[in-house]
Design a protein around this motif. Structure first.
Motif, short mmCIF file in Angstrom:
data_model
loop_
_atom_site.label_atom_id
_atom_site.label_comp_id
_atom_site.label_asym_id
_atom_site.label_seq_id
_atom_site.Cartn_x
_atom_site.Cartn_y
_atom_site.Cartn_z
N TYR A 108 0.82 -1.24 0.08
CA TYR A 108 0.06 -0.06 -0.02
C TYR A 108 0.71 1.14 0.16
O TYR A 108 0.56 2.19 -0.60
CB TYR A 108 -1.01 -0.06 1.10
N PHE A 112 0.75 4.13 -2.83
CA PHE A 112 0.45 5.62 -2.71
C PHE A 112 1.33 6.33 -3.05
O PHE A 112 1.13 7.70 -3.13
CB PHE A 112 -0.35 5.50 -1.35
N ILE A 120 -7.48 9.21 1.09
CA ILE A 120 -8.01 7.69 1.46
C ILE A 120 -9.09 7.60 2.32
O ILE A 120 -9.32 8.28 3.54
CB ILE A 120 -6.61 7.09 2.03
N CYS A 145 -5.62 9.71 5.53
CA CYS A 145 -7.04 9.04 5.60
C CYS A 145 -7.83 10.28 6.14
O CYS A 145 -7.82 10.92 7.18
CB CYS A 145 -6.96 8.03 6.65
N ALA A 179 -13.20 10.92 -0.01
CA ALA A 179 -12.04 10.13 -0.47
C ALA A 179 -12.08 10.01 -1.76
O ALA A 179 -13.06 9.75 -2.54
CB ALA A 179 -12.11 8.76 0.21
N VAL A 183 -9.93 2.35 0.50
CA VAL A 183 -8.93 1.00 0.80
C VAL A 183 -9.69 0.17 1.62
O VAL A 183 -10.23 0.58 2.90
CB VAL A 183 -7.69 1.89 1.47
#
Length: 256
Positions: A108, A112, A120, A145, A179, A183
């Motif tokens: 991951y 990214f 995210i 996030c 987002a 994920v």
């Protein structure tokens, strides 16, 4: 023949059949699995001891007998235990077996870095305290996030019982909250099967953990990930371009 080795939580029932399904019709690749005991996801001492490197290394050494070309820890524990745990695990697997190693969580991070503008949305089956730890750890790696959903489950077996429809609902919710990259962080959830459909519907990336692990393994063995079709845009992400030169998430969606 390229042989991919995967280390699997003992109570996981999703990642093996989904990995086989993703590779259906792709010639020249086989996948082989080794298990070690994982039954509960929590922050207790007993739960975190499940991921002691000695247990994982024993399973990795058995995979080495199959002369695999890569050994991947197909699990997300470093998300709450720290990215350094997986960095060291990869080093130890290679020291013990002579085989290159990859993990879901480091996959991951690599992904990214190639899509550096991603906002995210985190979808997991985990409890609130585990989710908070994950978001803090991901943030320390520059992984932003902006939205989250979690199901407050601890029994690892139960994660695979969550329906694709429920996972799709959670993905849509985090995208609605801003987002542009959803994920599904768990290798015992069935997010891979809804990824491509939701990407087309929502105009956002959907990155499932089982798919990301396979992507990382294919890159590690020099196989073009775009050979995998129908399982989302992760398999179209540039794999030979240095992260600094990679495209934005918007540009990636426009060409994939």
């Amino acid at each position: 023949m390229t042989r991919l080795g995967m280390l699997t939580p003992s109570s996981n029932t999703a990642l093996e059949p989904i990995t086989y399904a993703m590779l259906a019709g792709v010639e020249g690749i086989s996948v082989h699995f080794s298990r070690f005991r994982v039954t509960e996801i929590a922050l207790s001492d007993a739960a975190t001891r499940q991921f002691d490197h000695s247990e994982i290394l024993r399973a990795a050494e058995l995979l080495a007998h199959a002369k695999v070309d890569v050994i991947a820890w197909n699990g997300t524990s470093a998300s709450w235990l720290g990215f350094d745990r997986d960095e060291r695990l990869c080093e130890r697997i290679t020291e013990a077996t002579g085989i290159c190693a990859r993990t879901t969580v480091l996959g991951y991070r690599d992904l990214f870095q190639r899509l550096p503008t991603a906002r995210i949305g985190l979808v997991t089956p985990y409890t609130a305290d585990v989710q908070s730890r994950i978001m803090n750890n991901w943030g320390s790696q520059g992984l932003n996030c902006v939205a989250e959903r979690h199901l407050s489950l601890t029994d690892n077996f139960s994660f695979a019982e969550v329906s694709e429809a429920e996972i799709a609902r959670l993905i849509e919710e985090v995208v609605r909250e801003g987002a542009d990259a959803a994920v599904v962080l768990c290798t015992n959830m069935r997010g891979a099967g809804v990824a491509e459909r939701l990407e087309r519907k929502l105009g956002a990336g959907v990155f499932d953990s089982i798919a990301v692990t396979l992507w990382a393994c294919l890159i590690a063995t020099g196989v073009d990930p775009s050979m995998v079709r129908g399982w989302g845009s992760v398999f179209a992400i540039p794999h030979l371009v240095p992260p600094a030169a990679s495209m934005s998430l918007r540009q990636h969606r426009e060409v994939s």
